[in-house]
Design an enzyme around this catalytic site. Sequence first.
Site, PDB file in Angstrom:
ATOM      1  N   ASP A  38       0.836  -1.213   0.000  1.00 37.58           N
ATOM      2  CA  ASP A  38       0.000   0.000   0.000  1.00 37.58           C
ATOM      3  C   ASP A  38       0.867   1.258   0.000  1.00 37.58           C
ATOM      4  OD1 ASP A  38      -2.028  -1.863   0.409  1.00 37.58           O
ATOM      5  OD2 ASP A  38      -2.886  -0.821   2.141  1.00 37.58           O
ATOM      6  N   CYS A  63      -8.116   4.700   1.459  1.00 36.76           N
ATOM      7  CA  CYS A  63      -8.778   4.530   2.764  1.00 36.76           C
ATOM      8  C   CYS A  63      -8.018   5.303   3.835  1.00 36.76           C
ATOM      9  CB  CYS A  63      -8.734   3.074   3.207  1.00 36.76           C
ATOM     10  SG  CYS A  63      -9.455   1.905   2.072  1.00 36.76           S
ATOM     11  N   TYR A 105      -8.146 -14.008   3.531  1.00 36.37           N
ATOM     12  CA  TYR A 105      -6.820 -13.611   4.004  1.00 36.37           C
ATOM     13  C   TYR A 105      -6.798 -13.175   5.466  1.00 36.37           C
ATOM     14  CZ  TYR A 105      -8.877  -9.059   3.284  1.00 36.37           C
ATOM     15  OH  TYR A 105      -9.719  -7.967   3.355  1.00 36.37           O
ATOM     16  N   ASN A 116     -17.636  11.993   3.867  1.00 35.16           N
ATOM     17  CA  ASN A 116     -17.193  13.205   3.179  1.00 35.16           C
ATOM     18  C   ASN A 116     -17.200  14.330   4.204  1.00 35.16           C
ATOM     19  OD1 ASN A 116     -17.008  12.050   0.656  1.00 35.16           O
ATOM     20  ND2 ASN A 116     -18.967  12.833  -0.074  1.00 35.16           N
ATOM     21  N   HIS A 160     -17.165   9.465   0.156  1.00 34.59           N
ATOM     22  CA  HIS A 160     -16.244   8.885  -0.828  1.00 34.59           C
ATOM     23  C   HIS A 160     -14.894   8.473  -0.255  1.00 34.59           C
ATOM     24  CE1 HIS A 160     -19.286  10.954  -3.192  1.00 34.59           C
ATOM     25  NE2 HIS A 160     -18.963  10.141  -4.178  1.00 34.59           N
ATOM     26  N   GLU A 198      -3.843   0.391  -2.004  1.00 30.88           N
ATOM     27  CA  GLU A 198      -3.119  -0.742  -2.573  1.00 30.88           C
ATOM     28  C   GLU A 198      -2.538  -0.428  -3.950  1.00 30.88           C
ATOM     29  OE1 GLU A 198      -6.478  -0.863  -1.991  1.00 30.88           O
ATOM     30  OE2 GLU A 198      -6.997  -2.659  -0.840  1.00 30.88           O
TER      31      GLU A 198
HETATM   32  O1  LIG Z   1      -8.636  -3.950   1.929  1.00 34.39           O
HETATM   33  C1  LIG Z   1      -8.117  -2.865   2.013  1.00 34.39           C
HETATM   34  C2  LIG Z   1      -8.887  -1.644   1.813  1.00 34.39           C
HETATM   35  O2  LIG Z   1      -8.855  -1.368   0.444  1.00 34.39           O
HETATM   36  C3  LIG Z   1      -6.634  -2.766   2.075  1.00 34.39           C
HETATM   37  O3  LIG Z   1      -6.092  -4.049   2.120  1.00 34.39           O
HETATM   38  C4  LIG Z   1      -6.017  -1.903   3.146  1.00 34.39           C
HETATM   39  O4  LIG Z   1      -4.665  -2.235   3.211  1.00 34.39           O
HETATM   40  C5  LIG Z   1      -6.612  -2.009   4.516  1.00 34.39           C
HETATM   41  O5  LIG Z   1      -7.030  -3.287   4.843  1.00 34.39           O
HETATM   42  P1  LIG Z   1      -6.209  -4.335   5.726  1.00 34.39           P
HETATM   43  O6  LIG Z   1      -5.977  -3.705   7.062  1.00 34.39           O
HETATM   44  O7  LIG Z   1      -7.152  -5.515   5.806  1.00 34.39           O
HETATM   45  O8  LIG Z   1      -4.946  -4.670   5.006  1.00 34.39           O
HETATM   46 MG   LIG Z   2      -7.585  -5.555   1.566  1.00 36.76          MG
HETATM   47 MG   LIG Z   3      -4.265  -4.308   3.077  1.00 33.19          MG
END
Ligand SMILES: O=C(CO)[C@H](O)[C@H](O)COP(=O)(O)O
Ligand SMILES: [Mg+2]
Ligand SMILES: [Mg+2]
Length: 241
Positions: A38, A63, A105, A116, A160, A198
């Site tokens: 990421d 995010c 996973y 927003n 968003h 990501e």
């Molecule tokens: O799924 C996700 C949101 O797009 C990503 O993987 C982000 O890295 C956060 O999620 P996580 O903490 O599960 O890795």
């Molecule tokens: Mg993810």
């Molecule tokens: Mg992730």
Amino acid sequence: MDSGAKEYSKNIQKAIKALQNGEMILLFDLEGREAETDFTIAANAVTPADVRWMRKDAGGLICVALDSEASEELGLPFMADIVREANQCSTALHKIVEKGGDLKYDSRSSFSIWVNHRDTRTGIPDNDRALTINKLGEIVDRTLKGEEVHFGSEFRTPGHVATLRAAKGLVHERMGQTELSIALAKIAGITPVMVVCEMLDDENGRALAKGDAKQYGKDYDLVFVEGEEVVEAYDIWLSSQ
Ligand SMILES: O=C(CO)[C@H](O)[C@H](O)COP(=O)(O)O
Ligand SMILES: [Mg+2]
Ligand SMILES: [Mg+2]
């Protein structure tokens, strides 16, 4: 840190410095988990140009991760809990909501609500998303200073920008970029509100291979950090608290 205490690795030291300077780093979680890298940056430092960079060169979901205490303070629950409650409005939600075993996973996602800032227009352009992200950092700063804040006066949902709520035990409980990025923020002593997105492969649409993400880091002079290094550093940080 006390003399004699364990030191952070050179790479972690570079990552800490970059985050303190408001720079982007690359954060890989773990082989066998998502195995994703990421783009990661402090929410307070994000500019519209960074949002553009993330959507063009990373390509995943932009995010904002918040630590558990800040999420609690602002009243940001896990989305899965909201949907479970909302089952009273539509019983179909009961079948849709994430359950143990759904994710390939991890045992659960970290999603909270999508927001927003109220000063945005549609919420999606780079300047609107940067504003929402900056204001998320700012409102947490204010709560940390003891100011009484009202999240709903400043933000609305749906929106968003996806918010993510970090697990209370951070990397000891969950090894997602949600927790890894917040652990890094704690180590770096910056506001625990972090943007993650990501890196996807433009050719095949999958998560960008780790080797390619590392090469991108070299090409753009960005620190590349792996989850295991973060856990080691977080334990050093914890023992110094
Ligand atoms: O799924 C996700 C949101 O797009 C990503 O993987 C982000 O890295 C956060 O999620 P996580 O903490 O599960 O890795
Ligand atoms: Mg993810
Ligand atoms: Mg992730």
